[in-house]
Design a protein around this motif. Structure first.
Motif, PDB file in Angstrom:
ATOM      1  N   ARG A   2       6.345  10.045   5.761  1.00 34.32           N
ATOM      2  CA  ARG A   2       5.667   8.767   5.575  1.00 34.32           C
ATOM      3  C   ARG A   2       4.686   8.556   6.715  1.00 34.32           C
ATOM      4  NH1 ARG A   2       9.671   3.967   4.836  1.00 34.32           N
ATOM      5  NH2 ARG A   2      10.309   4.703   6.909  1.00 34.32           N
ATOM      6  N   GLU A   3       3.509   8.044   6.405  1.00 40.37           N
ATOM      7  CA  GLU A   3       2.520   7.831   7.449  1.00 40.37           C
ATOM      8  C   GLU A   3       1.947   6.419   7.377  1.00 40.37           C
ATOM      9  OE1 GLU A   3      -1.124  10.029   7.345  1.00 40.37           O
ATOM     10  OE2 GLU A   3      -1.302   9.943   5.161  1.00 40.37           O
ATOM     11  N   PHE A   4       1.598   5.932   8.542  1.00 41.86           N
ATOM     12  CA  PHE A   4       0.988   4.626   8.685  1.00 41.86           C
ATOM     13  C   PHE A   4      -0.418   4.653   8.103  1.00 41.86           C
ATOM     14  CE2 PHE A   4      -0.543   0.825  10.570  1.00 41.86           C
ATOM     15  CZ  PHE A   4      -1.775   1.120  11.152  1.00 41.86           C
ATOM     16  N   VAL A   5      -0.801   3.576   7.421  1.00 41.80           N
ATOM     17  CA  VAL A   5      -2.143   3.464   6.855  1.00 41.80           C
ATOM     18  C   VAL A   5      -2.927   2.345   7.540  1.00 41.80           C
ATOM     19  CG1 VAL A   5      -3.481   2.952   4.786  1.00 41.80           C
ATOM     20  CG2 VAL A   5      -1.414   4.355   4.617  1.00 41.80           C
ATOM     21  N   ALA A   6      -2.359   1.132   7.535  1.00 40.17           N
ATOM     22  CA  ALA A   6      -3.068  -0.012   8.101  1.00 40.17           C
ATOM     23  C   ALA A   6      -2.079  -1.131   8.380  1.00 40.17           C
ATOM     24  CB  ALA A   6      -4.150  -0.511   7.148  1.00 40.17           C
ATOM     25  N   THR A   7      -2.436  -1.978   9.344  1.00 35.35           N
ATOM     26  CA  THR A   7      -1.606  -3.123   9.677  1.00 35.35           C
ATOM     27  C   THR A   7      -2.483  -4.337   9.955  1.00 35.35           C
ATOM     28  OG1 THR A   7       0.093  -3.972  11.210  1.00 35.35           O
ATOM     29  CG2 THR A   7      -1.522  -2.455  12.120  1.00 35.35           C
TER      30      THR A   7
ATOM     31  N   THR B 266       2.385   0.014  14.368  1.00 30.95           N
ATOM     32  CA  THR B 266       2.098   1.215  13.591  1.00 30.95           C
ATOM     33  C   THR B 266       3.327   2.064  13.301  1.00 30.95           C
ATOM     34  OG1 THR B 266       1.614   2.472  15.586  1.00 30.95           O
ATOM     35  CG2 THR B 266      -0.231   1.331  14.532  1.00 30.95           C
ATOM     36  N   ARG B 267       4.446   1.754  13.927  1.00 36.88           N
ATOM     37  CA  ARG B 267       5.654   2.550  13.705  1.00 36.88           C
ATOM     38  C   ARG B 267       6.476   1.962  12.567  1.00 36.88           C
ATOM     39  NH1 ARG B 267       8.346   2.272  19.497  1.00 36.88           N
ATOM     40  NH2 ARG B 267       8.130   0.080  18.878  1.00 36.88           N
ATOM     41  N   ALA B 268       6.998   2.825  11.729  1.00 31.54           N
ATOM     42  CA  ALA B 268       7.834   2.369  10.623  1.00 31.54           C
ATOM     43  C   ALA B 268       9.049   1.602  11.133  1.00 31.54           C
ATOM     44  CB  ALA B 268       8.269   3.552   9.770  1.00 31.54           C
ATOM     45  N   SER B 269       9.536   1.967  12.299  1.00 27.37           N
ATOM     46  CA  SER B 269      10.715   1.302  12.860  1.00 27.37           C
ATOM     47  C   SER B 269      10.454  -0.144  13.259  1.00 27.37           C
ATOM     48  CB  SER B 269      11.224   2.090  14.072  1.00 27.37           C
ATOM     49  OG  SER B 269      10.225   2.172  15.066  1.00 27.37           O
TER      50      SER B 269
ATOM     51  N   VAL C 198       2.507   7.720  -2.603  1.00 27.72           N
ATOM     52  CA  VAL C 198       3.120   6.441  -2.922  1.00 27.72           C
ATOM     53  C   VAL C 198       2.825   5.498  -1.767  1.00 27.72           C
ATOM     54  CG1 VAL C 198       5.269   5.194  -3.309  1.00 27.72           C
ATOM     55  CG2 VAL C 198       4.934   7.454  -4.340  1.00 27.72           C
ATOM     56  N   TYR C 199       2.222   4.367  -2.081  1.00 25.54           N
ATOM     57  CA  TYR C 199       1.845   3.384  -1.066  1.00 25.54           C
ATOM     58  C   TYR C 199       2.853   2.243  -1.069  1.00 25.54           C
ATOM     59  CZ  TYR C 199      -2.640   5.642  -0.306  1.00 25.54           C
ATOM     60  OH  TYR C 199      -3.616   6.544   0.036  1.00 25.54           O
ATOM     61  N   SER C 200       3.366   1.950   0.118  1.00 21.07           N
ATOM     62  CA  SER C 200       4.366   0.894   0.257  1.00 21.07           C
ATOM     63  C   SER C 200       3.893  -0.157   1.241  1.00 21.07           C
ATOM     64  CB  SER C 200       5.694   1.474   0.749  1.00 21.07           C
ATOM     65  OG  SER C 200       6.226   2.410  -0.168  1.00 21.07           O
ATOM     66  N   CYS C 201       4.164  -1.411   0.933  1.00 21.72           N
ATOM     67  CA  CYS C 201       3.887  -2.460   1.899  1.00 21.72           C
ATOM     68  C   CYS C 201       5.155  -2.746   2.698  1.00 21.72           C
ATOM     69  CB  CYS C 201       3.372  -3.725   1.235  1.00 21.72           C
ATOM     70  SG  CYS C 201       4.519  -4.541   0.122  1.00 21.72           S
ATOM     71  N   ALA C 202       4.968  -3.304   3.875  1.00 27.90           N
ATOM     72  CA  ALA C 202       6.092  -3.564   4.761  1.00 27.90           C
ATOM     73  C   ALA C 202       5.817  -4.800   5.604  1.00 27.90           C
ATOM     74  CB  ALA C 202       6.351  -2.362   5.664  1.00 27.90           C
TER      75      ALA C 202
END
Length: 123
Positions: A44-49, A105-108, A92-96
């Motif tokens: 999984r990779e960061f796209v934008a925040t 930028t980190r998923a954590s 697959v694009y996911s929002c968080a």
């Protein structure tokens, strides 16, 4: 808490798509938001925040200048406008939703996740 993405689909290279993420069950303006993506066989990779107010954004180098993240706190919705799409954007694009109000930028750093929506770019 629910995050529900919509707007994915199949598009030709060079085309555009707009993704939405509708949030419920949380005080939306208390959270920075982001988009991540995951391609088959890849991490999984960061796209934008975007921060809580929408006044600050940050993009991955791979999408800078082509993608635009935004939010409407009145509608509890986050958006990702994608243009100049490339086959390598297929994922697959996911929002968080983040723990806090600042960009991250980190998923954590994200506590709530949507199920994701498929974006496929054909060459």
């Amino acid at each position: 808490v629910q995050l529900v993405e919509s707007g994915g689909g199949l598009v030709q290279a060079g085309g555009s798509l707009s993704l939405s993420c509708a949030a419920s069950g949380l005080l939306f303006s208390n959270h920075a938001m982001a988009w991540f993506r995951q391609a088959p066989g890849k991490e999984r990779e960061f796209v934008a925040t975007i921060n809580w107010s929408g006044g600050q954004t940050l993009y991955a180098d791979s999408v800078k200048g082509r993608f635009t993240i935004s939010r409407d706190n009145a509608k509890n919705t986050e958006y990702l406008q994608m243009s100049g799409l490339k086959p390598e954007d297929t994922a697959v694009y996911s929002c968080a939703a983040a723990r806090g109000i600042f960009i991250a930028t980190r998923a954590s750093d994200y506590v709530y996740w949507g199920q994701g929506t498929q974006v496929t770019v054909s060459s």
